[in-house]
Motif scaffolding. Structure first.
Motif, PDB file in Angstrom:
ATOM      1  N   UNK A 162       0.720  -1.083   0.005  1.00  0.00           N
ATOM      2  CA  UNK A 162      -0.198   0.124   0.075  1.00  0.00           C
ATOM      3  C   UNK A 162       0.875   1.411  -0.117  1.00  0.00           C
ATOM      4  N   UNK A 166       1.163   4.300  -2.785  1.00  0.00           N
ATOM      5  CA  UNK A 166       0.959   5.571  -2.156  1.00  0.00           C
ATOM      6  C   UNK A 166       2.358   6.392  -2.705  1.00  0.00           C
ATOM      7  N   UNK A 177      -4.582  15.055  -2.513  1.00  0.00           N
ATOM      8  CA  UNK A 177      -5.169  14.090  -1.664  1.00  0.00           C
ATOM      9  C   UNK A 177      -4.999  13.888  -0.299  1.00  0.00           C
ATOM     10  N   UNK A 178      -5.546  13.477   0.440  1.00  0.00           N
ATOM     11  CA  UNK A 178      -5.063  13.224   1.956  1.00  0.00           C
ATOM     12  C   UNK A 178      -4.768  11.898   2.096  1.00  0.00           C
ATOM     13  N   UNK A 179      -3.215  11.652   2.186  1.00  0.00           N
ATOM     14  CA  UNK A 179      -3.084  10.248   2.395  1.00  0.00           C
ATOM     15  C   UNK A 179      -2.843   9.624   4.085  1.00  0.00           C
ATOM     16  N   UNK A 181      -5.013  10.741   5.836  1.00  0.00           N
ATOM     17  CA  UNK A 181      -6.457  10.387   6.337  1.00  0.00           C
ATOM     18  C   UNK A 181      -6.562   8.881   5.808  1.00  0.00           C
ATOM     19  N   UNK A 182      -6.432   8.682   4.428  1.00  0.00           N
ATOM     20  CA  UNK A 182      -6.272   7.286   3.965  1.00  0.00           C
ATOM     21  C   UNK A 182      -5.640   6.021   4.850  1.00  0.00           C
ATOM     22  N   UNK A 185      -7.549   5.669   8.268  1.00  0.00           N
ATOM     23  CA  UNK A 185      -8.718   4.528   7.731  1.00  0.00           C
ATOM     24  C   UNK A 185      -8.069   3.093   7.399  1.00  0.00           C
ATOM     25  N   UNK A 186      -6.921   3.090   7.030  1.00  0.00           N
ATOM     26  CA  UNK A 186      -6.437   1.526   7.035  1.00  0.00           C
ATOM     27  C   UNK A 186      -6.197   1.095   8.243  1.00  0.00           C
ATOM     28  N   UNK A 188      -7.573   1.976  10.993  1.00  0.00           N
ATOM     29  CA  UNK A 188      -9.108   1.433  11.708  1.00  0.00           C
ATOM     30  C   UNK A 188      -9.476   0.320  11.075  1.00  0.00           C
TER      31      UNK A 188
END
Lengths: 236, 236
Positions: A162, A166, A177-179, A181-182, A185-186, A188
């Motif tokens: 991943x 990225x 984009x907001x990596x 944030x992504x 979430x990953x 989470x």
DNA sequence: CATCTCACGGTCAGCCCTGACTGTGAAGAG
DNA sequence: CTCTTCACAGTCAGGGCTGACCGTGAGATG
């Protein structure tokens, strides 16, 4: 270690360092032998004496580049603020390194090696030893609580893939984009899998454990470490 | 549409096609104007007439390359055997395309663009329109049941990044590892999130919905779709 | 039919890169 | 002290690539 050897090593290090800087700053295509020669401040004879071909130079540069990336992870880990849990911190540390220019240069070399067999061989050789180191570093960053989970090996592998994706995407879409944030979430998504009782999730496949990059190459390499089932190698 | 226009378009297509083939086969560095000229079987004057600089040629080639990749996904989807559930099939389809040489060439262009501002601009322009198309295709591949989930946007984004990372890793480690197995496990991790009742998982962040690449550039692009909070766009 | 436009042909100079080659001076060997 | 070795210096030829340049002939235009 005579003076000549010292001078030799110093010049070599000077050249390789310049090559790495060039790879990071101007990329593979613009990292010519002349460019490296200028940056290192050495003569043409000196450069060709140490590295007869451009590929040889790249081979040495890749080794240093990988080592620097690995060191950067450790330094980031040491300097990281202990906010959040271990997983969030680990992801932040790994991401901060893998979106830097140094890692971008490594990805570029990988991509270019697709159609350059000689460079690919050189890369394979240089990365062969560094690959296990990478996962060792990831294990260190993650910490013992996370690595103990049965789902950890797969999640570590997925996380690395991943982050590589990225890193490539950042070249074009960094500001769009907001990596973080992504990645949050990953985290989470996988956090419950790492904290659950071991043996339950994502382990229903035919094989289990680390079946991917981590264990590969182990049979044909030098195999300097004993091939017993010891999963963690000593740090030094 | 006179005969001249037809001939013009034909020659242009010939050149661009040759450029794409070259990018796929021999890579960015070896895709010189001479190489394309030879492959296309056109004169130097013809090539420079249509594409005054090498970057212009790359710009046109990227557009075709992206279009081909998108078409390949649709074809794979049409030809895919309906084994397993929708998610497994989708992942297999996406992976089969994203480990092919065509996608590898695209990744190489991205990586090289890191230190080549002009190429990066060209890429941004070419990919700007294709980016939404990519996620539209992913939506199509996934199908309506999966895209309806609240967790879908994040998972789609993660999946794309993951596949990009795997595409890069394949250059060096293709034969050493089993990506299908890894992707299968990835599917096993996210499947419950996509089938659960919507609104529950991975939606505790401050914002929600597609905050990443998908919505970016929307303000300056044509913004053909209404900007209301509709989370799922129509399929066609 | 005369003229023009333009897609295209082919050559060329300039540039840079690569690696081969020979010279040189200091460090080590005896 | 002499000779050898070797790290390094600097030059050079060869080759490939880029883009500018001018010519040309077939189609479009009046």
């Amino acid at each position: 270690m005579t003076r000549r050897d010292e001078q030799r090593d110093a010049t070599r290090a000077q050249i390789v360092g310049a090559a790495v800087e060039s790879l990071i700053e101007v990329g593979v295509a613009a990292t010519t032998t002349l460019e490296v020669q200028r940056r290192a401040g050495v003569s043409r004879g000196a450069l060709l004496h140490h590295f007869p071909t451009r590929e040889d130079l790249f081979g040495a540069a890749i080794g240093l580049l990988v080592a620097r990336n690995e060191r950067a992870v450790r330094e980031e880990l040491a300097a990281a603020s202990p906010d959040g849990d271990a997983l969030s911190r680990s992801l932040r540390v790994l991401r901060s390194v893998m979106c830097g220019p140094s890692f971008g240069a490594e990805m570029e070399l990988w991509a270019v090696a697709r159609t350059n067999p000689r460079l690919r061989d050189v890369l394979r050789h240089a990365e062969g030893t560094a690959r296990r180191d990478l996962y060792r570093v990831v294990d260190e960053v993650m910490g013992p609580e996370l690595t103990a989970s049965a789902a950890y090996p797969v999640i570590a592998e997925l996380t690395v893939q991943l982050l590589r994706g990225m890193a490539i995407s950042d070249v074009l879409y960094r500001e769009d984009t907001d990596r973080d944030e992504l990645l949050e979430r990953w985290g989470r998504i996988v956090r419950p899998l790492l904290t659950e009782s071991p043996g339950f999730p994502a382990a229903a496949g035919p094989q289990e454990g680390r079946l991917t990059e981590r264990a590969a190459h182990g049979s044909r390499a030098t195999s300097s470490r004993p091939a017993t089932g010891a999963s963690t190698a000593p740090t030094s």
